[in-house]
Design an enzyme around this catalytic site. Structure first.
Site, mmCIF file in Angstrom:
data_model
loop_
_atom_site.group_PDB
_atom_site.id
_atom_site.type_symbol
_atom_site.label_atom_id
_atom_site.label_comp_id
_atom_site.label_asym_id
_atom_site.label_seq_id
_atom_site.Cartn_x
_atom_site.Cartn_y
_atom_site.Cartn_z
ATOM 1 N N SER A 102 0.529 -1.337 -0.156
ATOM 2 C CA SER A 102 -0.035 0.036 -0.105
ATOM 3 C C SER A 102 0.869 1.309 -0.029
ATOM 4 O O SER A 102 0.172 2.411 -0.074
ATOM 5 C CB SER A 102 -1.031 0.013 1.176
ATOM 6 O OG SER A 102 -0.283 -0.082 2.627
ATOM 7 N N TYR A 103 2.088 0.981 0.169
ATOM 8 C CA TYR A 103 3.133 2.505 0.167
ATOM 9 C C TYR A 103 2.963 2.926 -1.157
ATOM 10 O O TYR A 103 3.520 2.260 -2.273
ATOM 11 C CB TYR A 103 4.243 1.944 0.666
ATOM 12 C CG TYR A 103 4.469 1.758 2.069
ATOM 13 C CD1 TYR A 103 3.331 1.715 2.982
ATOM 14 C CD2 TYR A 103 5.543 1.345 2.663
ATOM 15 C CE1 TYR A 103 3.602 1.475 4.172
ATOM 16 C CE2 TYR A 103 5.919 1.227 3.871
ATOM 17 C CZ TYR A 103 4.874 1.345 4.864
ATOM 18 O OH TYR A 103 5.039 0.826 6.143
ATOM 19 N N GLY A 104 2.770 4.184 -1.245
ATOM 20 C CA GLY A 104 2.581 5.030 -2.524
ATOM 21 C C GLY A 104 1.159 5.679 -2.408
ATOM 22 O O GLY A 104 0.354 5.266 -2.378
ATOM 23 N N GLY A 110 2.324 1.177 -4.650
ATOM 24 C CA GLY A 110 3.133 -0.080 -4.789
ATOM 25 C C GLY A 110 4.646 0.573 -5.247
ATOM 26 O O GLY A 110 5.326 -0.352 -5.580
#
Length: 374
Positions: A102-104, A110
């Site tokens: 979920s990073y971004g 991603g």
């Protein structure tokens, strides 16, 4: 996009100033972008930490900022420096990198995983080092991930983004026990499946409280899957009975505790005050908490002066001294150099006690993650 408070913390950007207590030698180090720390640290061979089947450095780095525009101002123009950050960390013995699917922000969802995969492939350092890099990624408990197969597919998507054949530690990003217990069981079965299929070397959890941590440990044990790690917010700013209970449970069950937010989103760095707040959403939180941190910040500063370290290095070293693996975030060379300075030494027992007493005397604490279960 995962909720703000469910992710791992990073240190503030390089636009902030370092505390005045730095020694002249440290100032020289941090101002020189070509400086390279020694390739062999005293801790590299003696103090590697066993985490399930893996051997990792006593500190890892978090990569929440690698792709997050909303909170950390990420731009793709930063990628060259991020590659240098990665190279510098690996050159100096760091082999644990924490990320999440979920990073971004938005279309960059991603991105952190994509960059990590790219940096591993393009690393030009000592041969064979890439083989020892441990990626710990977290799979979000999105409401549409309702079956074990869907959770396994999430793992495969992460592997595709990183262009890896196997992930070091596959982690459930947060528990759904508080609001969707049936989904929780499916996600646990998904962890079992990805482990049995060899997609991950080990499995872990994030944001699990004491009771739920024991439950998933026993469930996985019955399925023949060891629980390798538990990642929670753990710092001098979040020193509470529940966090210490989690640590005691981890110690008794052989689970390695990974400490995210070791610097309290930057509040323990000494770089901010009520009149000097960070930009963006963090400013509101800092405005509420910083005025009550005087005893703790004063103690950090005094020990940092005595040790000729920075407040950040002392705060991170406290996490290491408590037997956790801190994962401060990095997005600049300066931050990387400073955080590496938390290694190779250890706070005394008296210093640890002084810091914890000061933390208890500080009336304000870091807010707990809303996704952490009981």
């Amino acid at each position: 996009m995962a909720p703000f408070c469910s992710l791992c913390a990073v240190t503030p950007s390089s636009s902030t100033t370092y505390i005045s207590c730095l020694s002249a030698s440290n100032d020289t180090i941090f101002s020189n972008p070509t400086f390279k720390l020694p390739l062999i640290f005293p801790w590299q061979k003696k103090e590697k930490v066993k985490m399930g089947p893996l051997s990792v450095s006593p500190m890892g780095f978090g990569t929440w900022a690698w792709g997050n525009q909303l909170l950390w101002g990420y731009q793709e123009s930063m990628d060259d420096e991020l590659q240098q950050v990665f190279n510098l960390a690996v050159d100096n013995g760091i082999n644990l990198f924490d990320t999440a699917d979920s990073y971004g922000t938005g279309k960059l969802n991603g991105q952190s995983e994509k960059l990590l995969g790219k940096f591993i492939r393009e690393y030009k350092g000592k041969r064979g080092v890439q083989d020892n890099i441990v990626i710990a990624t977290k799979f979000a408990a999105y409401p549409w991930r309702l079956t074990p197969g869907q959770f396994v597919n999430a793992c495969k998507s992460s592997l595709d983004r990183m262009e890896l054949e196997q992930i070091g530690i596959g982690q459930l990003h947060w528990s759904t026990a508080n609001y969707a217990p049936l989904q929780e069981m499916a996600l646990w079965d998904g962890l079992v499946a990805m482990y049995e299929k060899g997609l991950v070397q080990a499995v872990g959890v994030s944001n699990y409280g004491p009771k739920q941590l024991v439950k998933i440990y026993n469930y996985l044990k019955d399925r023949g899957v060891p629980l390798c790690s538990a990642q929670v917010q753990f710092s001098l700013l979040s020193l509470g009975d529940e966090q210490l209970e989690i640590k005691n449970i981890c110690d008794s069950l052989g689970i390695q505790l990974i400490a995210y937010s070791p610097l309290g989103l930057g509040m323990l760095t000494g770089k901010y005050s009520s009149s000097n707040l960070p930009s963006g959403p963090r400013s509101f939180l800092f405005r509420q908490i910083l005025p009550g941190l005087e005893p703790l910040l004063l103690c950090l500063r005094e020990i940092a002066n005595k040790r000729q370290k920075t407040m950040s290095q002392v705060a991170i070293n406290w996490c290491i001294s408590k037997g956790t693996i801190p994962i401060p975030g990095v997005k600049t060379i300066k931050q990387t150099q400073e955080n590496l300075g938390a290694l190779g030494w250890r706070l005394s027992r008296d210093e640890v006690t002084l810091l914890e007493d000061a933390a208890r005397q500080s009336p304000r604490k870091m807010i707990q993650n809303i996704f952490q279960t009981r």
